[in-house]
Write a protein that holds these residues in place. Structure first.
Motif, PDB file in Angstrom:
ATOM      1  N   PRO A 302       0.836  -1.202   0.000  1.00 21.05           N
ATOM      2  CA  PRO A 302       0.000   0.000   0.000  1.00 21.05           C
ATOM      3  C   PRO A 302       0.880   1.265   0.000  1.00 21.05           C
ATOM      4  N   ASP A 303       0.445   2.274  -0.734  1.00 24.20           N
ATOM      5  CA  ASP A 303       1.117   3.572  -0.709  1.00 24.20           C
ATOM      6  C   ASP A 303       0.976   4.147   0.705  1.00 24.20           C
ATOM      7  N   PRO A 304       2.115   4.443   1.376  1.00 24.72           N
ATOM      8  CA  PRO A 304       2.020   4.921   2.770  1.00 24.72           C
ATOM      9  C   PRO A 304       1.051   6.105   2.933  1.00 24.72           C
ATOM     10  N   SER A 305       0.971   6.967   1.908  1.00 20.82           N
ATOM     11  CA  SER A 305       0.088   8.135   2.051  1.00 20.82           C
ATOM     12  C   SER A 305      -1.380   7.717   2.063  1.00 20.82           C
ATOM     13  N   SER A 306      -1.661   6.490   1.566  1.00 25.22           N
ATOM     14  CA  SER A 306      -3.051   6.031   1.555  1.00 25.22           C
ATOM     15  C   SER A 306      -3.503   5.555   2.927  1.00 25.22           C
ATOM     16  N   LEU A 307      -2.556   5.402   3.874  1.00 24.39           N
ATOM     17  CA  LEU A 307      -2.902   4.830   5.179  1.00 24.39           C
ATOM     18  C   LEU A 307      -3.553   5.844   6.108  1.00 24.39           C
ATOM     19  N   ALA A 308      -3.247   7.131   5.888  1.00 26.09           N
ATOM     20  CA  ALA A 308      -3.572   8.156   6.888  1.00 26.09           C
ATOM     21  C   ALA A 308      -5.048   8.187   7.246  1.00 26.09           C
ATOM     22  N   LYS A 309      -5.897   8.067   6.252  1.00 26.14           N
ATOM     23  CA  LYS A 309      -7.326   8.303   6.520  1.00 26.14           C
ATOM     24  C   LYS A 309      -7.946   7.250   7.432  1.00 26.14           C
ATOM     25  N   ILE A 337       2.760  11.928  23.455  1.00 21.14           N
ATOM     26  CA  ILE A 337       1.736  11.029  22.892  1.00 21.14           C
ATOM     27  C   ILE A 337       1.024  11.775  21.759  1.00 21.14           C
ATOM     28  N   SER A 338       0.975  11.155  20.594  1.00 24.52           N
ATOM     29  CA  SER A 338       0.181  11.727  19.495  1.00 24.52           C
ATOM     30  C   SER A 338      -0.887  10.741  19.047  1.00 24.52           C
ATOM     31  N   ASP A 339      -1.922  11.269  18.434  1.00 23.62           N
ATOM     32  CA  ASP A 339      -3.064  10.453  18.022  1.00 23.62           C
ATOM     33  C   ASP A 339      -3.209  10.536  16.501  1.00 23.62           C
ATOM     34  N   HIS A 340      -3.207   9.364  15.842  1.00 19.21           N
ATOM     35  CA  HIS A 340      -3.247   9.336  14.368  1.00 19.21           C
ATOM     36  C   HIS A 340      -4.480  10.036  13.807  1.00 19.21           C
ATOM     37  N   LYS A 341      -5.635   9.767  14.397  1.00 18.03           N
ATOM     38  CA  LYS A 341      -6.887  10.287  13.846  1.00 18.03           C
ATOM     39  C   LYS A 341      -6.946  11.810  14.016  1.00 18.03           C
ATOM     40  N   GLU A 342      -6.519  12.285  15.172  1.00 16.29           N
ATOM     41  CA  GLU A 342      -6.518  13.745  15.398  1.00 16.29           C
ATOM     42  C   GLU A 342      -5.588  14.435  14.411  1.00 16.29           C
ATOM     43  N   ALA A 343      -4.429  13.805  14.166  1.00 18.90           N
ATOM     44  CA  ALA A 343      -3.479  14.390  13.213  1.00 18.90           C
ATOM     45  C   ALA A 343      -4.114  14.476  11.832  1.00 18.90           C
ATOM     46  N   PHE A 344      -4.779  13.407  11.426  1.00 14.53           N
ATOM     47  CA  PHE A 344      -5.386  13.395  10.098  1.00 14.53           C
ATOM     48  C   PHE A 344      -6.475  14.458   9.996  1.00 14.53           C
ATOM     49  N   GLU A 345      -7.259  14.581  11.046  1.00 11.49           N
ATOM     50  CA  GLU A 345      -8.334  15.576  10.998  1.00 11.49           C
ATOM     51  C   GLU A 345      -7.779  16.991  10.917  1.00 11.49           C
ATOM     52  N   GLU A 346      -6.646  17.232  11.585  1.00  7.41           N
ATOM     53  CA  GLU A 346      -6.099  18.589  11.588  1.00  7.41           C
ATOM     54  C   GLU A 346      -5.362  18.926  10.292  1.00  7.41           C
ATOM     55  N   GLY A 348      -4.422  16.290   7.676  1.00 11.86           N
ATOM     56  CA  GLY A 348      -4.501  15.328   6.586  1.00 11.86           C
ATOM     57  C   GLY A 348      -3.367  14.323   6.523  1.00 11.86           C
ATOM     58  N   SER A 349      -2.580  14.201   7.583  1.00 11.55           N
ATOM     59  CA  SER A 349      -1.484  13.206   7.620  1.00 11.55           C
ATOM     60  C   SER A 349      -1.631  12.362   8.885  1.00 11.55           C
ATOM     61  N   GLN A 350      -1.014  11.164   8.879  1.00 12.98           N
ATOM     62  CA  GLN A 350      -1.098  10.336  10.081  1.00 12.98           C
ATOM     63  C   GLN A 350      -0.083  10.799  11.137  1.00 12.98           C
ATOM     64  N   GLY A 351      -0.162  10.149  12.299  1.00 16.67           N
ATOM     65  CA  GLY A 351       0.584  10.611  13.461  1.00 16.67           C
ATOM     66  C   GLY A 351       2.091  10.581  13.314  1.00 16.67           C
ATOM     67  N   ILE A 352       2.600   9.643  12.531  1.00 10.18           N
ATOM     68  CA  ILE A 352       4.055   9.548  12.409  1.00 10.18           C
ATOM     69  C   ILE A 352       4.598  10.729  11.605  1.00 10.18           C
ATOM     70  N   SER A 353       3.887  11.094  10.546  1.00  4.87           N
ATOM     71  CA  SER A 353       4.273  12.294   9.804  1.00  4.87           C
ATOM     72  C   SER A 353       4.097  13.535  10.676  1.00  4.87           C
TER      73      SER A 353
END
Lengths: 412, 412
Positions: A302-309, A337-346, A348-353
């Motif tokens: 999978p394209d890593p950028s496709s994982l964020a959502k 501590i970071s949260d993947h979903k919150e990062a994406f909502e703010e 558009g990227s996942q928590g690691i980015s």
């Protein structure tokens, strides 16, 4: 006081940094984004507008740039009036972008060491191989170059400096721990470019132990931690940029990096590696097609950028110091501590980015305000940690500390 | 009485069959070996001379042949005077070679069903898809065509027919069990062409249960056996050619095929399959190379023919019948044990090729002597089993039987 930012690169981390720069463009001025593929810069700009990230009206522009081309990079710096360059391109362009900064006087920020595409996982001294050879040139030109200003390296370097200075009289060990307890919902995927991801884990890993470089095989040394929020976590000793600079800049005999991996990741990695499918050396199929197996593995994953959502869960990155304070054994963990979903909502990227991209924007802000405008080449642990921690608290990466006195927010 | 043999194919199985034909060339006459790659035929001929496999002086020749070309195949049959063709080429050439035999009157032998390269793992009725549609043409031409004359299908069909006829009054079930307890010493390898090997296990598997075709997923149904010599063995239900013909030719409500797999094989297979690396559909790398991932997997895996020299351990293939005899529950296993190292020392191939290649030569000998010269298309269970078992006892594949009366050699 410097202003106008040129972000080089248009991947997941660049997207986060660009959003954070836009959210602070009253201080930073114009925002420019440059990449070989200009459409990816335009996508980031569209995302910034969609999320209404621009704090005030201002310049936000996309540019096509081959960042290996020093003259082209210098010309873009001149044309945009950028006084701060945040290099988030591939690890292969660090030296050419730095050279362009030295020649134009722009401040330079990156988040990872330079790599030669022909040399996989070079041995320490990592910063000594390329970056630090340019330190005198930076000082002579009065150019601020902040190396490794992501989370790890970056924020953890600041944590390490604080722990050694304020929590310990004598520090025996620093353990940097990076655990992603999130889930992307795929059977298997890498969180960033599989080619870079797997390269990191193919060879030997290096740690600083008893004031010496020590080599082990990847996945040879395993350690379990009980971490705040994410709980019990399995990690493996890994080589990482900051071990080198911290071993030079802090007087600590043992500095180790631990990356979290699940058994599933390790099994898939082991199968691919043992079959030869992680090789960059081309093989020839029976039909005569020449191709590097790793490129094919990348093509099927999978394209890593496709994982964020769809990413859920949290990351925990921290530094655990052990030593003595006031004549007694002491131990302290500073972590985030970071949260993947919150990062994406703010953004558009996942928590690691998110954890890698926010600190780079913070470094730009601290150069803009003058607090980190060092006029020479530095690693993060050489800069004042307090304004960095306080700024990160405000812009999305709040730090906490856990020691004998309890578990609490960290602020100055 | 027929003589002069044309072996088509030059892989591991063909090497075994050619050696066995040479060891019996007093009966079989001239031996010809044909393959698209004539150098592989020459290698087999060199191996036959090195092992002194020719029983008497005689013709032993290599030929280049594209066996998809019916006219070229007919011409070679005519030129060599071959009255017996043993087709051990890829599964894609069965129908073209059979057609050449029908048109020239040569007897035809193969060891596996025909496959269309564009259709992976077709559904039953397997022999009905291609082979049996030519049965009347064979009968009309008086051409002997023996289908599936390797070990499984092949010898196990003879075992099944004997068990049903002599060991049971009423047979409830036939379980065909194929276990390779050998070791090739590699981290991972397939015992034959990885492309064919993995294709077998990618889709649904079919069994004959309660007189109906039943479908399961590969690796869904696991069964442990305690087998002679090789001991405790883990197997999985698999589809296999002979289930189809046995379900037509024998009156048995349950016929299943069990293939032995270790956990390691299944893990590697599962990782490759779930990542999409077993796909025949081309993917495009970031650099623009188009390639089917399965072709790349094949390119990185050890060449199966390279495994033979280090292979150790044994194979066990047998048929277990359960039912009633003389009013009581009865159970009997007819089986064969082969040794990888002994096979390599005798004919330069490992045990799996040996068990498939020897029966094909035995079938040719039985056609030559007239015992199996059926003048029509048949599966092995339709032919007299006794001369086949006795001949195999003599030329390298001795059978044994284990029933209520004990565990002993099987001979007639």
């Amino acid at each position: 006081m410097k202003k106008n930012v040129l972000v080089i690169g248009a991947g997941g981390v660049a997207q986060v940094t660009a959003h954070k720069c836009a959210q602070n463009n009253d201080v930073l001025g114009d925002i420019h984004i440059a990449s070989r593929t200009v459409s990816k810069c335009r996508d980031i700009i569209a995302s910034i507008h969609e999320k209404k990230s621009m704090k005030v009206d201002g310049v936000l522009e996309a540019h096509a740039l081959d960042a290996l081309d020093v003259e082209a990079t210098k010309a873009l710096i001149a044309r945009t009036g950028a006084q701060i360059v945040i290099n988030l391109g591939s690890a292969f362009v660090n030296m050419s972008v730095l050279q362009a900064c030295i020649e134009t006087g722009a401040a330079y920020i990156d988040t990872a060491i330079h790599e030669d595409p022909l040399k996989i996982c070079e041995n320490p001294p990592w910063y000594g191989n390329y970056e630090w050879k340019r330190r005198e040139a930076c000082a002579a030109a009065g150019v601020t170059a902040i190396l490794g200003a992501g989370f790890d390296p970056g924020v953890v370097n600041a944590y390490a400096a604080l722990l050694v200075r304020d929590w310990m009289d004598e520090t025996d060990s620093l353990d940097i721990i990076d655990v992603n307890a999130g889930s992307h919902g795929k059977w298997f995927a890498t969180n960033f470019d599989p080619e870079i991801n797997f390269r990191e884990f193919t060879g030997q890993v290096w740690s600083w132990q008893n004031r010496q470089w020590t080599s082990n095989q990847m996945f040879e040394i395993r350690k379990e931690w009980d971490l705040p929020v994410v709980g019990a976590s399995t990690t493996y000793m890994t080589g990482h940029d900051e071990i080198h600079s911290l071993s030079k800049n802090l007087d600590v005999p043992n500095i180790r990096f631990w990356m979290g991996f699940g058994d599933h990741y390790i099994n898939v990695f082991t199968v691919l590696k043992n079959l030869g499918l992680l090789s960059e050396q081309p093989v020839r199929t029976a039909e005569g097609v020449e191709v590097a197996p790793l490129k094919v593995v990348k093509a099927v994953l999978p394209d890593p950028s496709s994982l964020a959502k769809d990413y859920t869960g949290k990351t925990c990155i921290g530094v655990l110091a052990k030593g003595r304070k006031d004549g007694k054994d002491a131990e302290a963990l500073i972590y985030q501590i970071s949260d993947h979903k919150e990062a994406f909502e703010e953004v558009g990227s996942q928590g690691i980015s998110y954890t890698a991209g926010v600190p780079a924007a913070a470094a730009a802000l601290l150069i803009a305000t003058g607090e980190w405008d060092a006029k020479t080449m530095v690693n993060v642990e050489e800069l004042p940690a307090e304004p960095f921690i306080n700024l990160l608290n405000r812009i999305g990466l709040p730090s906490r500390v856990k020691d004998a006195a309890g578990d609490r927010d960290l602020a100055f």
